[in-house]
Scaffold this motif. Structure first.
Motif, PDB file in Angstrom:
ATOM      1  N   GLY A 165       0.845  -1.187   0.000  1.00  0.00           N
ATOM      2  CA  GLY A 165       0.000   0.000   0.000  1.00  0.00           C
ATOM      3  C   GLY A 165       0.880   1.235   0.000  1.00  0.00           C
ATOM      4  N   TYR A 166       0.286   2.313  -0.503  1.00  0.00           N
ATOM      5  CA  TYR A 166       1.000   3.579  -0.622  1.00  0.00           C
ATOM      6  C   TYR A 166       0.687   4.363   0.628  1.00  0.00           C
ATOM      7  N   LYS A 167       1.242   3.920   1.778  1.00  0.00           N
ATOM      8  CA  LYS A 167       0.816   4.523   3.045  1.00  0.00           C
ATOM      9  C   LYS A 167       1.906   4.505   4.104  1.00  0.00           C
ATOM     10  N   TRP A 168       1.860   5.534   4.941  1.00  0.00           N
ATOM     11  CA  TRP A 168       2.661   5.542   6.166  1.00  0.00           C
ATOM     12  C   TRP A 168       1.805   4.833   7.202  1.00  0.00           C
ATOM     13  N   ASP A 169       2.391   3.855   7.896  1.00  0.00           N
ATOM     14  CA  ASP A 169       1.579   2.998   8.760  1.00  0.00           C
ATOM     15  C   ASP A 169       1.954   3.145  10.235  1.00  0.00           C
ATOM     16  N   PRO A 170       1.060   3.715  11.042  1.00  0.00           N
ATOM     17  CA  PRO A 170       1.384   3.903  12.463  1.00  0.00           C
ATOM     18  C   PRO A 170       1.283   2.627  13.299  1.00  0.00           C
ATOM     19  N   ALA A 171       0.668   1.563  12.746  1.00  0.00           N
ATOM     20  CA  ALA A 171       0.395   0.366  13.559  1.00  0.00           C
ATOM     21  C   ALA A 171       1.647  -0.214  14.233  1.00  0.00           C
ATOM     22  N   PRO A 172       2.757  -0.404  13.504  1.00  0.00           N
ATOM     23  CA  PRO A 172       3.938  -0.956  14.188  1.00  0.00           C
ATOM     24  C   PRO A 172       4.470  -0.051  15.300  1.00  0.00           C
ATOM     25  N   ILE A 173       4.300   1.254  15.144  1.00  0.00           N
ATOM     26  CA  ILE A 173       4.788   2.189  16.178  1.00  0.00           C
ATOM     27  C   ILE A 173       3.928   2.053  17.434  1.00  0.00           C
ATOM     28  N   LEU A 174       2.630   1.876  17.213  1.00  0.00           N
ATOM     29  CA  LEU A 174       1.723   1.684  18.352  1.00  0.00           C
ATOM     30  C   LEU A 174       2.000   0.369  19.077  1.00  0.00           C
ATOM     31  N   ALA A 175       2.672  -0.556  18.395  1.00  0.00           N
ATOM     32  CA  ALA A 175       2.974  -1.856  19.009  1.00  0.00           C
ATOM     33  C   ALA A 175       4.218  -1.811  19.893  1.00  0.00           C
ATOM     34  N   ALA A 176       4.910  -0.668  19.898  1.00  0.00           N
ATOM     35  CA  ALA A 176       6.115  -0.542  20.733  1.00  0.00           C
ATOM     36  C   ALA A 176       5.720  -0.126  22.140  1.00  0.00           C
ATOM     37  N   LYS A 177       6.249  -0.859  23.138  1.00  0.00           N
ATOM     38  CA  LYS A 177       5.949  -0.502  24.529  1.00  0.00           C
ATOM     39  C   LYS A 177       7.038   0.387  25.118  1.00  0.00           C
ATOM     40  N   LYS A 178       8.198   0.363  24.490  1.00  0.00           N
ATOM     41  CA  LYS A 178       9.324   1.214  24.899  1.00  0.00           C
ATOM     42  C   LYS A 178      10.034   1.663  23.628  1.00  0.00           C
ATOM     43  N   THR A 179      10.924   2.637  23.755  1.00  0.00           N
ATOM     44  CA  THR A 179      11.660   3.094  22.568  1.00  0.00           C
ATOM     45  C   THR A 179      12.817   2.142  22.249  1.00  0.00           C
ATOM     46  N   PRO A 180      13.300   2.191  21.012  1.00  0.00           N
ATOM     47  CA  PRO A 180      14.509   1.439  20.658  1.00  0.00           C
ATOM     48  C   PRO A 180      15.711   1.814  21.541  1.00  0.00           C
ATOM     49  N   VAL A 181      15.776   3.064  22.002  1.00  0.00           N
ATOM     50  CA  VAL A 181      16.866   3.494  22.900  1.00  0.00           C
ATOM     51  C   VAL A 181      16.845   2.635  24.165  1.00  0.00           C
ATOM     52  N   TYR A 182      15.669   2.505  24.734  1.00  0.00           N
ATOM     53  CA  TYR A 182      15.475   1.740  25.966  1.00  0.00           C
ATOM     54  C   TYR A 182      15.854   0.277  25.745  1.00  0.00           C
ATOM     55  N   MET A 183      15.340  -0.297  24.640  1.00  0.00           N
ATOM     56  CA  MET A 183      15.607  -1.718  24.352  1.00  0.00           C
ATOM     57  C   MET A 183      17.099  -1.950  24.108  1.00  0.00           C
ATOM     58  N   ALA A 184      17.715  -1.026  23.378  1.00  0.00           N
ATOM     59  CA  ALA A 184      19.138  -1.179  23.043  1.00  0.00           C
ATOM     60  C   ALA A 184      20.003  -1.179  24.299  1.00  0.00           C
ATOM     61  N   LYS A 185      19.653  -0.330  25.263  1.00  0.00           N
ATOM     62  CA  LYS A 185      20.429  -0.274  26.515  1.00  0.00           C
ATOM     63  C   LYS A 185      20.335  -1.604  27.259  1.00  0.00           C
ATOM     64  N   LYS A 186      19.151  -2.197  27.259  1.00  0.00           N
ATOM     65  CA  LYS A 186      18.965  -3.496  27.936  1.00  0.00           C
ATOM     66  C   LYS A 186      19.825  -4.569  27.257  1.00  0.00           C
ATOM     67  N   ILE A 187      19.816  -4.561  25.923  1.00  0.00           N
ATOM     68  CA  ILE A 187      20.578  -5.575  25.181  1.00  0.00           C
ATOM     69  C   ILE A 187      22.079  -5.357  25.376  1.00  0.00           C
ATOM     70  N   ALA A 188      22.498  -4.092  25.288  1.00  0.00           N
ATOM     71  CA  ALA A 188      23.923  -3.783  25.499  1.00  0.00           C
ATOM     72  C   ALA A 188      24.342  -4.134  26.924  1.00  0.00           C
ATOM     73  N   GLY A 189      23.371  -4.095  27.849  1.00  0.00           N
ATOM     74  CA  GLY A 189      23.645  -4.436  29.248  1.00  0.00           C
ATOM     75  C   GLY A 189      23.662  -5.935  29.502  1.00  0.00           C
ATOM     76  N   GLY A 190      23.451  -6.729  28.454  1.00  0.00           N
ATOM     77  CA  GLY A 190      23.609  -8.169  28.590  1.00  0.00           C
ATOM     78  C   GLY A 190      22.317  -8.974  28.585  1.00  0.00           C
ATOM     79  N   GLN A 191      21.164  -8.309  28.491  1.00  0.00           N
ATOM     80  CA  GLN A 191      19.907  -9.076  28.476  1.00  0.00           C
ATOM     81  C   GLN A 191      19.709  -9.769  27.121  1.00  0.00           C
ATOM     82  N   SER A 192      18.924 -10.823  27.138  1.00  0.00           N
ATOM     83  CA  SER A 192      18.676 -11.609  25.930  1.00  0.00           C
ATOM     84  C   SER A 192      17.962 -10.769  24.869  1.00  0.00           C
ATOM     85  N   ILE A 193      18.499 -10.808  23.658  1.00  0.00           N
ATOM     86  CA  ILE A 193      17.925 -10.021  22.557  1.00  0.00           C
ATOM     87  C   ILE A 193      16.466 -10.395  22.329  1.00  0.00           C
TER      88      ILE A 193
END
Ligand code: ZN
Length: 468
Positions: free
Chosen positions: A345-373
């Protein structure tokens, strides 16, 4: 054509003419003057209070994306943002810089706070490094109350340019000192300071928190303090640096709306001379710099709720001017990007963004801190990731760098939503201006960003029933 018809026509025409003449007379002598006067009176009346609102880095495509995000979230395809009905025009953003024609936040805030353009990096000083008088200084001189409510550190460029002077925005400790040291009529320039940036106030060489406390300010550290420690003079520093993105924020850290309401409650008490409030959704810009669409939508939502509280106050009060604008756009965000096909479709889709419970910044820090990807992604993202998406993050995690992991997670959201980015810096296009309340007419049309400051000075320094 028969004579009867002609006669009938003349009769009809005369009748219409009489009605028209009567209507014109009625309009020009009665209806028009009354309605024009009423409209003029409402628009030209000097507002008692001013709430000046900046969405830092809030370009039009981000506004469009947020409106779409909101419509999807509410399941309401016609939903608007709270500022949409109040659009009055656009403003330029460029600095007066020997090299640059794209502004930073310092030069843009200086233009709006002082009515004068300057070089990038400048905090309310001109090319000769001389201080430029700001609307906040004019407001204090007019005995108005003053408040800054921001989601960045209080020493960040926008609040700094409205409240202090410095040759560079980078001198954050000097800027913090200035908030305490520089006084007008024996008073600190800003009565209420709410935001982040504890590290710049509570330092080894100087404890400004202690000094503000001694000077009669309530010191606020948490959301609960906004009610229990509320007073006419408040210094609220809720995190060490800028506040976390709203979606990531710990419970004790207030929302921008919490801070806005706490400030307005105080400003509205014993308010004989009016107030000037600067409200900034500062971290829309930070998310833009990181090219993080999840963070950008989180900050737009936090910002909108605060703006709504400000507009609700103004609608009830009827003596408050609210101006809402941006200082520049950030990240070259685009609503739609490569990858769209006839299948997607020729569309910008907000659905995947609404599916995020935290930002990628937050998730990346957890992963860099040793948590399971897989655990981190599974816990914080509400859609099933493909094998390729997970392997992208695993590959990035081999670097051990949170910033690299963050980019790989952001890539998933960009690809699924068709969000585009062209830079990690600012872009130079014009930005929208919205206004509500008495005095709004001066902000209409295509204006230079210095016109904001000029208008604000005019309002603050106008002889009025409120100010001496
Ligand atoms: Zn900015």
């Amino acid at each position: 054509m028969g004579s009867m018809n002609r006669k009938k026509r003349i009769f009809l025409m005369s009748g219409i003419l009489v009605v028209l003449v009567f209507a014109v007379l009625l309009t020009s002598h009665y209806v028009t003057p009354v309605s024009t006067n009423a409209a003029d009176k409402k628009q030209t009346k000097v507002p008692k209070n001013i709430i000046f609102i900046v969405g830092d880095g809030m370009g039009m495509p981000v506004i469009k994306a947020y409106r779409t995000f909101k419509q999807e979230k509410l399941g309401s395809p016609k939903a608007q943002t709270v500022w949409d009905p109040h659009l009055v025009g656009m403003q330029t953003t460029h600095p007066d810089d020997p090299r640059d024609n794209i502004t930073d936040s310092a030069a843009a805030a200086t233009a709006m706070a002082t009515g004068k353009k300057t070089y990038n990096d400048a905090i309310a000083v001109n090319q000769e490094k001389e201080p430029l008088r700001s609307v906040v200084e004019a407001a204090k001189e007019a005995q108005m109350k003053t408040a800054f409510v921001v989601s960045s550190d209080i020493t960040d460029a926008t609040p700094a340019a409205f409240g202090t002077h410095n040759v560079s925005r980078k001198n954050k400790e000097q800027i913090a000192n200035h908030f305490f040291d520089e006084k007008i009529g024996g008073e600190h320039k800003v009565d209420i300071l709410l935001g982040g940036g504890m590290q710049y106030f509570n330092r080894k060489d100087r404890d400004l928190v202690k000094e503000f406390k001694k000077s009669g300010y309530s010191i606020l550290r948490s959301k609960d303090d906004l009610t229990s420690q509320s007073s006419a003079k408040m210094l609220g520093l809720f995190q060490e640096d800028e506040l976390d993105r709203a979606i990531d924020r710990p419970k004790h850290v207030p929302t921008l709306k919490d801070m806005t309401q706490a400030a307005l409650t105080q400003l509205n008490q014993d308010n004989s001379h009016g107030f000037f409030m600067l409200l900034e959704g500062s971290t829309i810009d930070s998310a833009g710099h990181e090219n993080d669409v999840v963070g950008a939508m989180s900050e737009m939502e936090d910002f909108e709720k605060a703006v709504q509280a400000a507009l609700q106050f103004a609608k009830k009060d009827q003596e408050t001017l609210v101006v809402i604008t941006a200082d520049h756009a950030t990240g070259g965000f685009s609503f739609g990007a490569d990858g769209m096909t006839s299948e997607t479709g020729y569309k910008w889709d907000p659905a995947p963004i609404l599916a995020a419970k935290k930002t990628p910044v937050y998730m990346a820090k957890k992963i860099a801190g040793g948590q399971s990807i897989r655990d981190v992604l599974h816990t914080n993202i509400d859609f099933t990731l493909t094998k390729e998406e997970i392997s992208q993050v695993e590959k990035a995690a081999q670097s051990g760098e949170a910033s690299t992991i963050q980019l790989s997670i952001q890539h998933i959201f960009d690809q699924r939503s068709f969000s585009g980015w062209t830079t990690f810096a600012h872009t130079g296009e014009d930005v929208p201006v919205y206004a509500y309340g008495p005095g709004k007419a001066a902000f209409q049309g295509w204006i230079d960003n210095t016109k904001q400051g000029k208008n604000l000075f005019h309002i603050i320094e106008s002889p009025s029933t409120y100010r001496p």
